[in-house]
Design a protein around this motif. Structure first.
Motif, short mmCIF file in Angstrom:
data_model
loop_
_atom_site.label_atom_id
_atom_site.label_comp_id
_atom_site.label_asym_id
_atom_site.label_seq_id
_atom_site.Cartn_x
_atom_site.Cartn_y
_atom_site.Cartn_z
N SER A 103 -54.76 44.58 -29.96
CA SER A 103 -54.04 43.08 -30.18
C SER A 103 -53.07 42.84 -29.74
CB SER A 103 -54.95 42.30 -31.57
OG SER A 103 -53.71 41.48 -31.76
N LYS A 104 -52.78 42.42 -28.46
CA LYS A 104 -52.03 42.10 -28.06
C LYS A 104 -49.90 41.38 -29.72
CE LYS A 104 -50.20 43.24 -23.78
NZ LYS A 104 -51.35 43.62 -23.51
N ASN A 105 -51.05 40.50 -29.43
CA ASN A 105 -50.43 39.91 -31.21
C ASN A 105 -49.59 40.20 -32.13
OD1 ASN A 105 -50.51 37.07 -29.70
ND2 ASN A 105 -52.43 36.97 -31.68
N LEU A 106 -50.49 41.28 -32.63
CA LEU A 106 -50.00 42.71 -33.64
C LEU A 106 -49.20 43.50 -33.12
CD1 LEU A 106 -50.99 43.03 -36.68
CD2 LEU A 106 -53.06 44.14 -35.52
N ASP A 107 -49.38 43.68 -31.83
CA ASP A 107 -48.23 44.68 -31.25
C ASP A 107 -46.98 44.16 -30.78
OD1 ASP A 107 -50.54 46.47 -30.52
OD2 ASP A 107 -49.89 46.22 -28.82
N ASN A 108 -46.74 42.96 -30.88
CA ASN A 108 -45.66 41.71 -30.82
C ASN A 108 -45.09 42.06 -32.21
OD1 ASN A 108 -46.06 41.92 -28.04
ND2 ASN A 108 -46.91 39.73 -28.43
N LEU A 109 -45.83 41.62 -33.41
CA LEU A 109 -44.96 41.39 -34.49
C LEU A 109 -44.60 42.80 -35.01
CD1 LEU A 109 -45.58 39.91 -37.27
CD2 LEU A 109 -48.00 40.70 -37.91
N LEU A 110 -45.37 44.18 -34.62
CA LEU A 110 -44.64 45.22 -34.92
C LEU A 110 -44.20 45.84 -34.05
CD1 LEU A 110 -48.00 47.37 -35.92
CD2 LEU A 110 -46.65 47.21 -37.50
N LEU A 111 -43.61 45.18 -33.00
CA LEU A 111 -42.10 45.16 -32.15
C LEU A 111 -42.67 46.07 -31.26
CD1 LEU A 111 -39.03 44.70 -34.49
CD2 LEU A 111 -40.22 42.66 -32.77
N GLY A 112 -43.89 46.62 -30.41
CA GLY A 112 -44.54 47.48 -29.72
C GLY A 112 -45.96 48.00 -30.39
N GLY A 113 -45.71 47.89 -30.84
CA GLY A 113 -46.85 48.94 -32.08
C GLY A 113 -46.90 49.67 -32.77
N GLY A 316 -43.21 37.30 -40.12
CA GLY A 316 -43.75 36.95 -39.07
C GLY A 316 -45.71 37.42 -39.75
N GLU A 317 -46.58 36.52 -38.61
CA GLU A 317 -47.68 37.01 -38.69
C GLU A 317 -48.52 36.70 -37.17
OE1 GLU A 317 -49.15 34.14 -43.06
OE2 GLU A 317 -49.92 33.62 -41.10
N ALA A 318 -49.49 37.64 -37.22
CA ALA A 318 -50.48 37.31 -36.21
C ALA A 318 -51.53 37.50 -36.70
CB ALA A 318 -49.94 39.13 -35.55
N VAL A 319 -52.36 36.70 -35.28
CA VAL A 319 -53.47 36.34 -35.42
C VAL A 319 -54.82 37.44 -34.98
CG1 VAL A 319 -55.84 35.01 -35.44
CG2 VAL A 319 -53.40 34.16 -36.42
N PHE A 320 -55.72 37.85 -35.32
CA PHE A 320 -56.41 38.76 -34.05
C PHE A 320 -58.09 38.80 -34.49
CE2 PHE A 320 -55.63 41.88 -37.67
CZ PHE A 320 -56.73 42.19 -37.66
N ILE A 321 -58.51 39.58 -34.07
CA ILE A 321 -60.31 40.03 -34.15
C ILE A 321 -61.26 40.72 -33.86
CG2 ILE A 321 -60.56 37.58 -33.54
CD1 ILE A 321 -62.28 38.76 -30.79
N ILE A 322 -61.73 41.19 -34.78
CA ILE A 322 -62.58 42.61 -35.09
C ILE A 322 -64.36 42.39 -33.69
CG2 ILE A 322 -63.77 44.26 -35.89
CD1 ILE A 322 -61.97 43.28 -38.27
N ILE A 327 -60.20 46.13 -32.08
CA ILE A 327 -59.37 44.98 -32.14
C ILE A 327 -59.39 44.24 -30.92
CG2 ILE A 327 -57.22 44.73 -33.35
CD1 ILE A 327 -59.11 45.78 -35.40
N LEU A 328 -58.59 42.91 -30.73
CA LEU A 328 -58.53 41.83 -30.18
C LEU A 328 -57.91 40.89 -29.79
CD1 LEU A 328 -62.00 42.29 -27.87
CD2 LEU A 328 -59.45 43.40 -27.33
N ASP A 329 -57.19 40.02 -29.17
CA ASP A 329 -56.93 38.80 -29.73
C ASP A 329 -57.81 38.10 -29.33
OD1 ASP A 329 -53.67 39.17 -29.57
OD2 ASP A 329 -54.09 40.06 -27.96
N GLN A 330 -57.59 36.98 -30.18
CA GLN A 330 -58.97 35.66 -30.50
C GLN A 330 -57.97 35.58 -28.67
OE1 GLN A 330 -57.68 32.74 -33.38
NE2 GLN A 330 -59.63 32.98 -34.04
N ASP A 331 -59.51 34.84 -27.69
CA ASP A 331 -59.11 34.26 -26.55
C ASP A 331 -58.76 32.70 -25.95
OD1 ASP A 331 -61.95 35.46 -25.63
OD2 ASP A 331 -61.30 34.37 -26.79
#
Ligand code: GTP
Ligand code: MG
Length: 331
Positions: A103-113, A316-322, A327-331
């Motif tokens: 998930s890009k959102n989650l990777d961004n929250l982690l500043l890279g993954g 911060g927060e990140a939204v993702f889906i299973i 694991i993916l971003d919500q589209d």
């Protein structure tokens, strides 16, 4: 000697067997091996107290043995055995790499993954997605850099018997032409109880060297301790053994430049340990050892991760889906 050469030397040193040391006969070697200590590097990086526990005898003998190992590792300068210059630390830190969560959102929250040389903990209630993240990251670490991976194998310590090869295949099918290869590159151990888990962690250094893994998953890291050390009477002992394991993990992550991804549950009984019902279990021992902590919660059709504790991430927060693909971003 340049940094590159020095690193190569460290790798070579890593394979010098403990038996080269004067005073280490077959019996001592066996004791050391059974405690996860195989080579000079293992001998140097473990605490003297632990060695004393393993070998018995006197502390002065243990210290002498470590001194001998250190003397043999004259070129061993990276991180633990001796002082290092800041430029070497800089070089070591420069190697830090990231594994995508999917998930890009989650990777961004982690500043890279998910970061190497660090321990990242996901905690949350049942069904919040902890195990699904572990599965997805085991696939992603094997992908090339262009797909957010490190082209490297994974090690999976499964304490809850929830590792599913079929789920790995399903996730891998969407990302690779050779999904079966991906199964082959995940080295799984089922830990039967907390002592078994501690032993597996003790032996991880060797496994990491054998497999060239860049990811170590512990799902779940703390649950076995919680199940076995019950009540206040055993709390101090539990925290002590947990502390040793967490230190091992920190050291391994830095020494071998691997990412440690661990999961944790939230406390169901707030009155038993530290009072806050949303807290992960394991208390200060775990919270001090983890580099990044993320809290997972269920939302309608999605999951939300929040950064709870980090030296340099903004809150911060990140939204993702299973999804079927992991694991993916919500589209
Ligand atoms: P505990 O280990 O019980 O504390 O939970 P957890 O946080 O590890 O949850 P887990 O990751 O196992 O599951 C989270 C959610 O993922 C589940 O509630 C399901 O909605 C979903 N899920 C689990 N398995 C699959 C699967 O094979 N495919 C898909 N698409 N979703 C799954
Ligand atoms: Mg789980």
């Amino acid at each position: 000697m340049g940094v590159e050469e020095q690193e190569k030397k460290v790798v070579d040193d890593a394979d010098i067997d403990v038996s080269v040391l004067e005073g280490v006969g077959p019996a001592t070697k066996q004791k050391l091996n059974s405690a996860g200590i195989y080579n000079l590097m293992d001998l140097v990086v473990h605490s003297a107290n632990y060695l004393l526990e393993v070998l018995g005898g006197s502390m002065s003998k243990v210290l002498l043995l470590q001194e001998k190992a250190r003397a043999k590792l004259t070129e061993f300068r990276v991180l633990y055995a001796d002082f290092v210059s800041a430029d070497q630390l800089y070089e070591q830190r420069k190697k830090i790499a990231f594994i995508s969560t999917g998930s890009k959102n989650l990777d961004n929250l982690l500043l890279g993954g998910i970061e190497t040389q660090a321990i990242t903990e996901f905690y949350g209630e049942f069904g919040s997605g902890k195990t699904q993240i572990c599965h997805t990251v085991c696939v992603n670490v094997q992908l090339g850099a262009d797909q957010g991976g490190l082209s490297s194998p994974a090690i999976y310590l499964d304490t809850e018997h929830t590792f599913r090869p079929s789920r790995i295949l399903e996730i891998a099918e969407g990302k690779s032409d050779v999904p079966f290869e991906m199964l082959r590159n995940i080295h799984v151990a089922r830990a039967m109880n907390s002592s078994h888990l501690r032993l597996l962690v003790r032996n991880l250094g060797r496994k990491i060297r054998e497999t060239d893994a860049r990811l170590v998953v512990l799902d779940s890291a703390v649950a076995p301790f919680r199940a076995e050390y019950v009540g206040r009477a055993q709390l101090a002992e539990r925290q002590q053994v947990l502390n040793v394991m967490m230190h091992d993990l920190t050291r391994l992550s830095e020494l071998y430049d691997v990412a440690v991804l661990m999961t944790n549950q939230v406390m169901a009984k707030p009155d038993v340990f530290f009072g806050d019902p949303t807290r992960p279990i394991g208390g200060h021992v775990v919270s001090h050892a983890t580099t990044y902590r993320l809290y997972l919660r269920k939302a309608r059709n999605a999951r939300v991760a929040s950064i709870m504790d980090s030296p340099h991430h903004p809150p911060g927060e990140a939204v993702f889906i299973i999804a079927k693909e992991g694991i993916l971003d919500q589209d």
